[in-house]
Scaffold this motif. Structure first.
Motif, short mmCIF file in Angstrom:
data_model
loop_
_atom_site.label_atom_id
_atom_site.label_comp_id
_atom_site.label_asym_id
_atom_site.label_seq_id
_atom_site.Cartn_x
_atom_site.Cartn_y
_atom_site.Cartn_z
N LYS A 136 0.83 -1.20 0.00
CA LYS A 136 0.00 0.00 0.00
C LYS A 136 0.86 1.25 0.00
O LYS A 136 1.94 1.29 0.59
N ALA A 137 0.34 2.29 -0.68
CA ALA A 137 1.03 3.58 -0.69
C ALA A 137 1.07 4.14 0.73
O ALA A 137 0.12 3.99 1.50
N SER A 138 2.19 4.77 1.06
CA SER A 138 2.33 5.36 2.39
C SER A 138 1.51 6.64 2.46
O SER A 138 1.11 7.21 1.46
N GLY A 139 1.27 7.11 3.67
CA GLY A 139 0.50 8.34 3.85
C GLY A 139 -0.88 8.03 4.39
O GLY A 139 -1.43 6.94 4.21
N THR A 140 -1.46 9.01 5.06
CA THR A 140 -2.75 8.80 5.70
C THR A 140 -3.91 9.14 4.80
O THR A 140 -5.04 8.74 5.06
N VAL A 141 -3.68 9.90 3.72
CA VAL A 141 -4.75 10.33 2.82
C VAL A 141 -4.50 9.73 1.45
O VAL A 141 -3.43 9.89 0.87
N SER A 142 -5.49 9.03 0.90
CA SER A 142 -5.38 8.45 -0.44
C SER A 142 -5.42 9.56 -1.49
O SER A 142 -6.37 10.35 -1.53
N LEU A 143 -4.42 9.61 -2.34
CA LEU A 143 -4.33 10.68 -3.33
C LEU A 143 -5.52 10.71 -4.29
O LEU A 143 -6.12 11.77 -4.50
N PRO A 144 -5.94 9.59 -4.89
CA PRO A 144 -7.08 9.66 -5.82
C PRO A 144 -8.39 10.09 -5.16
O PRO A 144 -9.27 10.61 -5.82
N GLU A 145 -8.52 9.86 -3.84
CA GLU A 145 -9.76 10.18 -3.14
C GLU A 145 -9.70 11.52 -2.41
O GLU A 145 -10.69 11.96 -1.83
N ALA A 146 -8.55 12.19 -2.44
CA ALA A 146 -8.34 13.36 -1.59
C ALA A 146 -9.15 14.57 -2.03
O ALA A 146 -9.28 14.85 -3.22
N ASP A 147 -9.67 15.30 -1.04
CA ASP A 147 -10.34 16.58 -1.30
C ASP A 147 -9.33 17.72 -1.36
O ASP A 147 -9.60 18.75 -1.98
N LEU A 148 -8.22 17.54 -0.68
CA LEU A 148 -7.16 18.57 -0.63
C LEU A 148 -5.85 17.91 -1.01
O LEU A 148 -5.52 16.84 -0.51
N VAL A 149 -5.08 18.58 -1.86
CA VAL A 149 -3.78 18.04 -2.29
C VAL A 149 -2.75 19.16 -2.26
O VAL A 149 -2.98 20.26 -2.79
N VAL A 150 -1.60 18.88 -1.65
CA VAL A 150 -0.46 19.80 -1.67
C VAL A 150 0.65 19.11 -2.46
O VAL A 150 1.07 18.00 -2.11
N SER A 151 1.12 19.76 -3.52
CA SER A 151 2.03 19.11 -4.46
C SER A 151 3.29 19.94 -4.64
O SER A 151 3.25 21.18 -4.60
N GLY A 152 4.41 19.25 -4.87
CA GLY A 152 5.68 19.95 -5.02
C GLY A 152 6.39 19.60 -6.31
O GLY A 152 6.23 18.50 -6.85
N GLY A 153 7.20 20.55 -6.79
CA GLY A 153 7.99 20.34 -8.00
C GLY A 153 9.47 20.56 -7.72
O GLY A 153 9.90 20.57 -6.56
N ARG A 154 10.21 20.75 -8.79
CA ARG A 154 11.66 20.91 -8.63
C ARG A 154 12.03 22.18 -7.88
O ARG A 154 13.15 22.32 -7.39
N GLY A 155 11.08 23.09 -7.76
CA GLY A 155 11.32 24.30 -6.97
C GLY A 155 11.51 24.02 -5.50
O GLY A 155 11.98 24.90 -4.75
N MET A 156 11.21 22.78 -5.07
CA MET A 156 11.46 22.40 -3.68
C MET A 156 12.94 22.08 -3.45
O MET A 156 13.36 21.85 -2.32
N LYS A 157 13.72 22.01 -4.54
CA LYS A 157 15.20 21.95 -4.52
C LYS A 157 15.79 20.60 -4.09
O LYS A 157 16.99 20.39 -4.29
N GLY A 158 15.01 19.71 -3.53
CA GLY A 158 15.57 18.42 -3.15
C GLY A 158 14.73 17.74 -2.09
O GLY A 158 13.94 18.39 -1.40
N PRO A 159 14.89 16.43 -1.94
CA PRO A 159 14.06 15.70 -0.96
C PRO A 159 14.29 16.15 0.47
O PRO A 159 13.39 16.07 1.30
N GLU A 160 15.46 16.66 0.74
CA GLU A 160 15.77 17.08 2.11
C GLU A 160 15.06 18.38 2.49
O GLU A 160 15.04 18.79 3.66
N HIS A 161 14.45 19.06 1.49
CA HIS A 161 13.78 20.34 1.74
C HIS A 161 12.26 20.20 1.73
O HIS A 161 11.55 21.21 1.65
N TRP A 162 11.74 18.97 1.80
CA TRP A 162 10.31 18.74 1.60
C TRP A 162 9.47 19.00 2.86
O TRP A 162 8.24 19.09 2.79
#
Length: 321
Positions: free
Chosen positions: A192-218
């Motif tokens: 199963k995908a990790s996380g408490t909220v299922s992405l396909p069913e979510a009412d709210l989504v916060v998404s990141g791109g390369r502007g986050m500069k790296g996994p350590e900055h998430w």
């Protein structure tokens, strides 16, 4: 014109998108003077399935054979066909999903039924059976006249705003014959995908791109998602770089989402990404580049550094709570 809704479950409960499909079916039933029956396949308590009545289902057929606990499109299609035949259904409704697509396609072949996907409105029954569907990744609509005897409608997620009632549905055990050749493929492991909220069913989504500069900055993005109770997502380059898991990739080649709110952090807005998120009701874009293409698709835009903006948004959300 009996109506059957194929309702999916997760962790023993009917999915939100399937409750939307049941409510949609109830509205169609009201227009055509009939009732809605929901079909649920898999392990679940009757009390959890009776909730379907709150959204308009008069009855739930529950196929709970242990062999059906793992999703199997061949077996599920056979169950769906038998359920359709048992109640004489002429309209089959489901929320659009990868599982529903596979199951209804197989069932439609047996039933000689027409399939219409990405339906966004109730059918027009005044001169036949006409439905409106979303096409070209949400950029246009098509009106489709459905002339087959049996019709399959896959409802686009989040286009229905269900009103919950209090009447419980009657739950009946449904036990169709299941030949062994339906189970030639075996599932050996489910991750199963990790996380408490299922992405396909979510009412709210916060998404990141390369502007986050790296996994350590998430972390600032994760903090905002936690404060909102939102699912997290990312652009394709981010998943390709292994900054985030691939199941979080949204876009034309990833997960397509239809939340009430989509917050894009440091994502430029390539057309492939927009194709997966443009069904969102409200899009908020945070980017330090005022010329980022995503701003043209946004309902609200914040020009600024995500690492300055995200902590302030998170604090504002927490202050409201």
């Amino acid at each position: 014109m009996a109506i059957l809704v194929f309702a999916e479950i997760a962790d023993g409960a009917i999915k939100k998108s399937s409750l939307e499909a049941i409510y949609y079916g109830a509205q169609v039933a009201e227009k055509s003077g009939t009732a809605v029956t929901a079909l649920v396949i898999g392990k679940a308590d009757a009390s959890a399935l009776a909730i379907a009545g709150h959204y308009g289902a008069a009855k739930v057929l529950h196929a709970n054979d242990p062999k059906l606990e793992t999703a199997n499109s061949m077996a599920y299609a056979k169950v769906l066909v038998e359920a359709v035949q048992s109640i004489g259904a002429k309209v089959i409704i489901t929320a659009k999903s990868s599982l529903a697509d596979a199951v209804t396609a197989r069932a439609a072949g047996t039933l000689k039924a027409a399939v219409v996907g990405n339906v966004v409105e109730l059918p027009d029954l005044s001169g036949g059976f006409k439905v409106k569907r979303s096409i070209f990744t949400g950029k246009a609509f098509a009106d489709v006249n459905v002339t087959s005897d049996i019709k399959v409608l896959a409802i686009k997620k989040n286009v229905v705003n269900p009103v919950e009632g209090s009447t419980a549905a009657t739950v009946e055990t449904f036990s169709p014959a299941l030949a062994e050749n339906l189970f030639t493929a075996k599932v050996t492991e489910t991750i199963k995908a990790s996380g408490t909220v299922s992405l396909p069913e979510a009412d709210l989504v916060v998404s990141g791109g390369r502007g986050m500069k790296g996994p350590e900055h998430w972390q600032p993005l994760l903090d905002l998602a936690e404060a909102l109770g939102a699912a997290t997502a990312c652009s394709k380059p981010v998943s390709d770089l292994d900054w985030r898991p691939h199941h979080e990739h949204v876009g034309q080649t990833g997960v397509k989402v239809s939340p009430n709110l989509y917050i894009a952090c440091g994502i430029s807005g390539a057309i492939q990404h927009l194709a997966g998120v443009n069904s969102s009701k409200v899009i908020v874009v945070i980017n330090k580049d005022p010329e980022a293409p995503f701003f043209k698709a946004a309902d609200y835009g914040i020009v600024g550094d995500v690492f300055d903006v995200l902590p302030k948004l998170t604090k504002a959300v927490k202050d409201l709570n």
